[in-house]
Design a protein around this motif. Structure first.
Motif, PDB file in Angstrom:
ATOM      1  N   GLN A   1       0.819  -1.212   0.000  1.00 43.18           N
ATOM      2  CA  GLN A   1       0.000   0.000   0.000  1.00 43.18           C
ATOM      3  C   GLN A   1       0.858   1.270   0.000  1.00 43.18           C
ATOM      4  O   GLN A   1       0.348   2.362  -0.220  1.00 43.18           O
ATOM      5  CB  GLN A   1      -0.925   0.029   1.223  1.00 43.18           C
ATOM      6  CG  GLN A   1      -1.880  -1.157   1.288  1.00 43.18           C
ATOM      7  CD  GLN A   1      -2.768  -1.236   0.066  1.00 43.18           C
ATOM      8  OE1 GLN A   1      -3.414  -0.263  -0.283  1.00 43.18           O
ATOM      9  NE2 GLN A   1      -2.769  -2.379  -0.609  1.00 43.18           N
TER      10      GLN A   1
ATOM     11  N   GLU B   1       3.951   3.759  -1.368  1.00 42.78           N
ATOM     12  CA  GLU B   1       4.464   4.132  -2.674  1.00 42.78           C
ATOM     13  C   GLU B   1       5.664   3.228  -2.997  1.00 42.78           C
ATOM     14  O   GLU B   1       6.454   2.902  -2.103  1.00 42.78           O
ATOM     15  CB  GLU B   1       4.893   5.609  -2.673  1.00 42.78           C
ATOM     16  CG  GLU B   1       3.721   6.587  -2.802  1.00 42.78           C
ATOM     17  CD  GLU B   1       2.601   6.377  -1.795  1.00 42.78           C
ATOM     18  OE1 GLU B   1       2.890   6.298  -0.587  1.00 42.78           O
ATOM     19  OE2 GLU B   1       1.433   6.268  -2.211  1.00 42.78           O
ATOM     20  N   PRO B   2       5.811   2.839  -4.269  1.00 38.44           N
ATOM     21  CA  PRO B   2       6.888   1.905  -4.654  1.00 38.44           C
ATOM     22  C   PRO B   2       8.252   2.311  -4.100  1.00 38.44           C
ATOM     23  O   PRO B   2       9.041   1.458  -3.700  1.00 38.44           O
ATOM     24  CB  PRO B   2       6.889   1.964  -6.182  1.00 38.44           C
ATOM     25  CG  PRO B   2       5.554   2.470  -6.568  1.00 38.44           C
ATOM     26  CD  PRO B   2       5.011   3.270  -5.429  1.00 38.44           C
ATOM     27  N   GLU B   3       8.514   3.618  -4.062  1.00 37.14           N
ATOM     28  CA  GLU B   3       9.839   4.097  -3.653  1.00 37.14           C
ATOM     29  C   GLU B   3      10.162   3.783  -2.194  1.00 37.14           C
ATOM     30  O   GLU B   3      11.335   3.783  -1.806  1.00 37.14           O
ATOM     31  CB  GLU B   3       9.953   5.609  -3.876  1.00 37.14           C
ATOM     32  CG  GLU B   3       9.969   6.021  -5.336  1.00 37.14           C
ATOM     33  CD  GLU B   3       8.560   6.163  -5.925  1.00 37.14           C
ATOM     34  OE1 GLU B   3       7.579   5.873  -5.221  1.00 37.14           O
ATOM     35  OE2 GLU B   3       8.460   6.563  -7.103  1.00 37.14           O
ATOM     36  N   ILE B   4       9.139   3.606  -1.355  1.00 37.98           N
ATOM     37  CA  ILE B   4       9.440   3.366   0.070  1.00 37.98           C
ATOM     38  C   ILE B   4       8.896   2.016   0.545  1.00 37.98           C
ATOM     39  O   ILE B   4       8.928   1.712   1.738  1.00 37.98           O
ATOM     40  CB  ILE B   4       8.901   4.509   0.976  1.00 37.98           C
ATOM     41  CG1 ILE B   4       7.359   4.512   1.025  1.00 37.98           C
ATOM     42  CG2 ILE B   4       9.407   5.867   0.527  1.00 37.98           C
ATOM     43  CD1 ILE B   4       6.852   5.255   2.265  1.00 37.98           C
TER      44      ILE B   4
ATOM     45  N   ALA C   1       5.159   8.098   7.580  1.00 36.88           N
ATOM     46  CA  ALA C   1       4.399   7.351   6.573  1.00 36.88           C
ATOM     47  C   ALA C   1       3.634   6.202   7.233  1.00 36.88           C
ATOM     48  O   ALA C   1       2.494   5.907   6.855  1.00 36.88           O
ATOM     49  CB  ALA C   1       5.344   6.819   5.493  1.00 36.88           C
TER      50      ALA C   1
END
Lengths: 343, 343
Positions: B37, B39-42, B125
């Motif tokens: 769920q 973002e791909p970057e984190i 986050a």
């Protein structure tokens, strides 16, 4: 002496004609009252952060997008504006820890005043309270939008933090970073304003898109200003991005357009935290047409923003959003011609 | 060799009889799926934090308080359990930055692995995503409860951070700190479980009170264990609270009961980050009956917790909560007699 409307400095510069003055005053009162909502032990600290009145850019987006004929002060818009502003303030508290910043808006940052450890937790408490205000709407939708938005803003900030001094950042990476860290909350602000005021069907999505592209334009503008500095003190901000190794559009274009050996020297300088000669950099930027290219990018984004609300020209909010885009456009046009005009 | 049920170590020690094993398995699967769920970057970073399976104490409170005859796995309870666990994980990520901790649960802390700056944002986050899951309930009530709880947890942590090495902390201050930083999320976990499973009228408030006092008991126990250390390595944890200057009940009672000159010496030692002689400290604790007094405090809290659910003995959740209190009580009783028995 006339003062040009501006996105920067002074109280509520986003509302030069005072259209949403009653709404912004209601927001100020609401924010001030929020300090009392925190536990007594941290009330003063929370109050300190809430007092720092900024440009109120995100609240203005809520109010403009939610504008109705008659312009009454709608309590739910004030609450939504407080939510997005408090999320923004929380990110600033955490940003200032990472940037080891001393001052913000002329006062000590929370990190300097209360120490970085307390500032981490204080930012958390501000985030929590922002979501708590969001949860006071009858449905969970505001919470849903704001919590996802906040997560994306943090993701953008993480990307930026991890990629400092990484000179392989591409234009797509940069775009993605500012999409997340800035445009995200802009677009949510616009969407919330339109949604909560029950505007014409489809307008909320259009306002969302408007906010998104305005946010990108704004961030590129902010990065340009940071790079070319202020008229009176042009060197002051140039050092900031170079020193922290933050790759922004002007810098990326500069690195892209200079000869290989010059590029290697500039990167080596930045890795060691040295600013290159300012006059030289500016001259290079002008010679290579970088300022003009960056301005072009900003104006492209503003055009897309305006296009998205074009079908809704009869919506009461439309002319106000249009005016906001013009405000940024004029601000861009007022940058020093030596920097932004084509070579 | 029999292993006594325990609040500490191993997987799911809060459920030694496997009563809520299907629920805890469903929670594990839910938490694992949560990484996607972000973002791909984190995603990998978030996954790293979510993988660290802890004691699942707060989820257990949700499941026990929401227990119904038949014990089916209720999706809404799994979601609520994930919310409180993710809030807890976020606070741990931020705590480890402040404590400069290297390891947690045998792995590098997020702060050590990704750097403190990224860890600040990663914790943010996680908080955001916890609230986002909370916002997926049909009404905003879960969001309302969890956001207020999170704010109070942060307030408790701020108090503790600001009052490190402050030897004027009173018992009332200590009580208030653990009320906020620990008991708050315990009580919210119990309330959510009872509320979401629509238990008998009044039971949610009783469960709330149970969770509150169980949380205080648990934190005092945790502070006692940290002070007296583990049986095999009794000195290891004693240094922790002394080194960080964190005043907990055992230490406060020790400072209160030793002669003035000894007190001055101990405070001076702690100010400089020196641990006093361990054997001496333990002997003093025993002589002054401090271990026994702390144990009495824990048992007093457990009694109030049990009393609060007494009127609901026919509720299916009641015997499970009672068993959870007994589990802690047995854990306390198994502490070294040299420390906790009356002198």
């Amino acid at each position: 002496m006339s003062v040009a409307p501006s996105f920067q400095a002074n109280a509520h510069p986003v509302d030069p004609f005072g259209i949403i003055a009653p709404q912004l005053a209601a927001l100020d009162a609401f924010m001030k009252a929020q300090a009392a909502q925190f536990e007594p032990e941290i009330r003063d600290m929370a109050g300190y952060c809430l007092e720092a009145s900024g440009k109120r850019l995100r609240p203005a987006l809520v109010f403009f997008s939610g504008w109705e004929f008659g312009g009454r002060v709608d309590e739910s818009l004030v609450r939504a504006a407080a939510v997005v502003e408090m999320v923004h303030l929380a990110t600033l508290v955490h940003d200032d820890i990472m940037d080891r910043a001393e001052l913000r808006r002329g006062r000590l940052t929370a990190s300097r005043k209360f120490g970085p450890d307390a500032a981490v937790l204080l930012g958390d408490a501000l985030f929590s309270q922002a979501l708590h205000i969001a949860s006071q709407f009858p449905t969970a939708e505001v919470c849903r939008l704001v919590s996802a938005s906040t997560r994306r803003v943090c993701s953008g900030e993480i990307m930026q933090t991890l990629r400092r001094r990484d000179f392989n950042v591409t234009l797509a990476d940069y775009r993605r970073m500012i999409d997340l860290k800035t445009a995200e909350l802009f677009r949510t602000s616009c969407y919330l304003g339109a949604m909560l005021s029950h505007q014409t069907s489809g307008f909320a999505d259009a306002a969302d898109k408007f906010g998104h592209h305005l946010g990108i334009a704004y961030q590129i503008y902010d990065d340009l200003v940071d790079f070319v500095g202020e008229e009176k003190n042009i060197g002051k901000t140039l050092g900031t991005d170079l020193a922290t190794g933050k790759l922004t559009l002007p810098l990326m274009l500069l690195l892209d357009r200079i000869p290989v050996d010059e590029r290697a020297r500039l990167i080596a300088d930045m890795r060691e935290g040295h600013s290159p000669g300012l006059a030289t950099s500016q001259q290079r930027m002008h010679q290579l047409g970088i300022g003009a290219a960056v301005v072009q990018s900003i104006n492209d984004e503003l055009s897309i923003a305006l296009e998205s609300i074009l079908p809704f020209s009869s919506a009461p909010a439309a002319p106000l959003l249009k005016e906001l885009a013009s405000l940024l456009s004029r601000q861009v046009a007022s940058l020093p011609t030596s920097v932004v005009s084509p070579a």
